[in-house]
Enzyme design. Structure first.
Site, mmCIF file in Angstrom:
data_model
loop_
_atom_site.group_PDB
_atom_site.id
_atom_site.type_symbol
_atom_site.label_atom_id
_atom_site.label_comp_id
_atom_site.label_asym_id
_atom_site.label_seq_id
_atom_site.Cartn_x
_atom_site.Cartn_y
_atom_site.Cartn_z
ATOM 1 N N VAL A 12 0.477 -1.025 0.031
ATOM 2 C CA VAL A 12 -0.017 -0.275 0.072
ATOM 3 C C VAL A 12 0.694 1.076 0.131
ATOM 4 O O VAL A 12 1.868 1.805 0.907
ATOM 5 C CB VAL A 12 -0.831 -0.155 1.348
ATOM 6 C CG1 VAL A 12 -2.034 1.296 1.220
ATOM 7 C CG2 VAL A 12 -1.715 -1.199 1.592
ATOM 8 N N TYR A 158 -5.159 18.608 -9.678
ATOM 9 C CA TYR A 158 -5.704 16.751 -9.574
ATOM 10 C C TYR A 158 -6.503 15.978 -10.354
ATOM 11 O O TYR A 158 -6.375 15.210 -10.387
ATOM 12 C CB TYR A 158 -6.404 17.794 -8.336
ATOM 13 C CG TYR A 158 -6.191 16.832 -7.468
ATOM 14 C CD1 TYR A 158 -5.573 15.950 -6.615
ATOM 15 C CD2 TYR A 158 -7.384 16.093 -6.979
ATOM 16 C CE1 TYR A 158 -5.969 14.779 -6.042
ATOM 17 C CE2 TYR A 158 -8.249 14.946 -5.896
ATOM 18 C CZ TYR A 158 -7.439 14.087 -5.273
ATOM 19 O OH TYR A 158 -7.662 13.335 -4.468
#
Length: 248
Positions: A12, A158
């Protein structure tokens, strides 16, 4: 109920906080050995210290540097003697500003971490799985955002990076299917994370007003969907973009 990812190794990114941290917790709860990686090693170590079970690993990682990602994967393989087969790309940053004012550096930096970082990890992980002969049943989950679909004022960099993640996910799913690796994206909306903490209250209230459930999401609510995608319960879900938005 049996643990849905028992015996698996999960890698992760962005594991030091927010959705990444919650994902580590839920994958560990479901029986996985977790490799928690973050640019901030202390934060990654803090995440692993709270995980159920044993044998978890915390590593420093800059996802935007392919060489760094590859050397980190080598460390994982040495440690576990095989590569992880669950990959969650949660590392992400924001550098918000209006399109007319945003600096080239801020534009580049967000694409470098959010989009190139996802590419670096996906490519390295898939190669490692295929070379080790453990790709069958592999699952890669990329964190996009509903902003990648609908856009947002002040977030041109973004939103572009997160739209790119969806396109990259679709393509990777097409290319990796023959190796038995599934690739999916999760698109959260406003989630209670450190990233959202710096958003002005007025803006947050505006967002909550647009969400039919009338509240922000919790990192765990995204992590539960990620755990489902990581497990065999979603064995025919591939190339999908799953929205976790409260209906936004």
């Amino acid at each position: 109920m049996s643990n849905i990812v028992a015996g698996k190794i999960a890698f992760v990114t962005g594991a030091g906080s927010g959705i990444g941290k919650a994902t580590c917790r839920i994958l560990a709860r479901e029986g996985a050995k977790v490799i928690a990686t973050d640019k901030n090693l202390k934060a990654a170590e803090q995440t692993t210290s709270f995980l159920e079970g044993s044998g978890h690993l915390a590593l420093e990682l800059d996802v935007s540097e392919l060489g760094n990602v590859e050397s980190t994967f080598k460390k994982c393989q040495q440690h576990f003697s095989k590569p992880p087969t669950i990959i969650v790309n949660s590392a992400g940053i924001t550098r918000d500003n209006f399109l007319l004012k945003i600096s080239e550096e801020d534009f580049d930096e967000v694409l470098k971490v959010n989009l190139k970082g996802t590419f670096c990890t996906v490519r390295t992980a898939a190669n490692a799985m295929i070379e080790a002969g453990v790709s069958e049943g592999g699952s890669i989950i990329n964190l996009s955002s509903i902003i990648g679909k609908i856009g947002n004022i002040g977030q041109c960099n973004y939103s572009a990076s997160k739209a790119g993640v969806v396109a990259l996910t679709r393509t990777a799913a097409m290319e990796f299917g023959k190796f038995g690796i599934r690739v999916n994206a999760v698109l959260p909306a406003t989630i209670e994370t450190p990233m959202i903490a710096c958003v002005p209250d007025k803006v947050k209230e505006m967002f909550i007003g647009m969400i039919p459930l009338k509240r922000m999401g919790k990192p765990e609510e995204v992590a539960e969907v990620i755990a489902f995608l990581a497990s065999e319960r979603s064995s025919y879900v591939n190339g999908a973009s799953i929205e976790v938005t409260g209906g936004l």
